[in-house]
Design a protein around this motif. Structure first.
Motif, short mmCIF file in Angstrom:
data_model
loop_
_atom_site.label_atom_id
_atom_site.label_comp_id
_atom_site.label_asym_id
_atom_site.label_seq_id
_atom_site.Cartn_x
_atom_site.Cartn_y
_atom_site.Cartn_z
N MET A 75 0.83 -1.17 0.00
CA MET A 75 0.00 0.00 0.00
C MET A 75 0.89 1.25 0.00
N PHE A 76 0.47 2.25 -0.69
CA PHE A 76 1.20 3.51 -0.80
C PHE A 76 0.99 4.34 0.46
N LYS A 77 2.08 4.78 1.06
CA LYS A 77 2.00 5.63 2.24
C LYS A 77 2.76 6.91 1.97
N MET A 78 2.17 8.01 2.34
CA MET A 78 2.85 9.29 2.17
C MET A 78 3.77 9.51 3.36
N ARG A 79 5.04 9.62 3.09
CA ARG A 79 6.03 9.90 4.13
C ARG A 79 6.98 10.97 3.60
N PRO A 80 7.48 11.79 4.49
CA PRO A 80 8.48 12.76 4.03
C PRO A 80 9.77 12.06 3.63
N GLN A 81 10.52 12.67 2.75
CA GLN A 81 11.79 12.10 2.31
C GLN A 81 12.81 12.26 3.43
N LYS A 82 13.40 11.16 3.84
CA LYS A 82 14.31 11.18 4.99
C LYS A 82 15.60 11.93 4.69
N GLY A 83 16.11 11.80 3.49
CA GLY A 83 17.38 12.43 3.15
C GLY A 83 17.33 13.95 3.24
N THR A 84 16.26 14.53 2.72
CA THR A 84 16.17 15.98 2.77
C THR A 84 15.86 16.48 4.18
N LEU A 85 15.12 15.70 4.95
CA LEU A 85 14.88 16.09 6.35
C LEU A 85 16.17 16.07 7.15
N ILE A 86 16.98 15.06 6.95
CA ILE A 86 18.26 14.98 7.66
C ILE A 86 19.18 16.12 7.23
N THR A 87 19.16 16.43 5.93
CA THR A 87 19.96 17.55 5.44
C THR A 87 19.50 18.87 6.04
N ALA A 88 18.18 19.04 6.19
CA ALA A 88 17.66 20.26 6.81
C ALA A 88 18.11 20.39 8.25
N VAL A 89 18.10 19.29 8.98
CA VAL A 89 18.56 19.33 10.37
C VAL A 89 20.04 19.65 10.45
N VAL A 90 20.84 19.06 9.56
CA VAL A 90 22.28 19.32 9.55
C VAL A 90 22.56 20.79 9.23
N VAL A 91 21.86 21.35 8.25
CA VAL A 91 22.04 22.75 7.89
C VAL A 91 21.66 23.66 9.05
N LEU A 92 20.58 23.34 9.74
CA LEU A 92 20.15 24.14 10.88
C LEU A 92 21.15 24.07 12.03
N VAL A 93 21.67 22.88 12.30
CA VAL A 93 22.67 22.72 13.37
C VAL A 93 23.95 23.48 13.02
N LEU A 94 24.38 23.42 11.75
CA LEU A 94 25.57 24.17 11.35
C LEU A 94 25.35 25.68 11.49
N GLY A 95 24.17 26.14 11.13
CA GLY A 95 23.86 27.55 11.31
C GLY A 95 23.89 27.97 12.77
N LEU A 96 23.37 27.12 13.65
CA LEU A 96 23.42 27.41 15.08
C LEU A 96 24.86 27.41 15.60
N LEU A 97 25.67 26.48 15.10
CA LEU A 97 27.07 26.46 15.51
C LEU A 97 27.82 27.73 15.06
N PHE A 98 27.57 28.18 13.84
CA PHE A 98 28.18 29.43 13.37
C PHE A 98 27.70 30.61 14.21
N PHE A 99 26.43 30.59 14.59
CA PHE A 99 25.88 31.67 15.40
C PHE A 99 26.56 31.72 16.77
N VAL A 100 26.69 30.57 17.41
CA VAL A 100 27.32 30.52 18.73
C VAL A 100 28.79 30.92 18.63
N GLU A 101 29.48 30.43 17.61
CA GLU A 101 30.89 30.76 17.44
C GLU A 101 31.08 32.26 17.18
N GLY A 102 30.19 32.86 16.44
CA GLY A 102 30.29 34.29 16.14
C GLY A 102 30.02 35.17 17.34
N HIS A 103 29.23 34.68 18.27
CA HIS A 103 28.90 35.45 19.46
C HIS A 103 29.79 35.12 20.65
#
Length: 74
Positions: A1-29
């Motif tokens: 049966m077809f189930k709608m699920r978000p794509q895991k690869g892009t979700l993981i990439t989004a989390v990684v990008v957000l964490v890197l942005g937070l790390l740059f923010f903390v390092e800059g401050h």
């Protein structure tokens, strides 16, 4: 049966990008006297939030648009 699920690869990439942005923010401050670094870190955080948001929308695109609710891609 077809189930709608978000794509895991892009979700993981989004989390990684957000964490890197937070790390740059903390390092800059880290140094309270370096005002240009504060501005650059705020810009890096804003850009990472926008990129992560776009990646989340791309990942959940099937759920947003009803015309994509089919299983043609198998």
């Amino acid at each position: 049966m077809f189930k709608m699920r978000p794509q895991k690869g892009t979700l993981i990439t989004a989390v990684v990008v957000l964490v890197l942005g937070l790390l740059f923010f903390v390092e800059g401050h880290r140094d309270p006297g370096d005002i240009p670094a504060h501005d650059r870190s705020k810009l890096a955080l804003a850009i990472s939030v926008v990129i992560a948001g776009v990646l989340i929308i791309i990942s959940t695109g099937r759920m947003w648009f009803k015309h994509l609710w089919h299983d043609r891609y198998r």
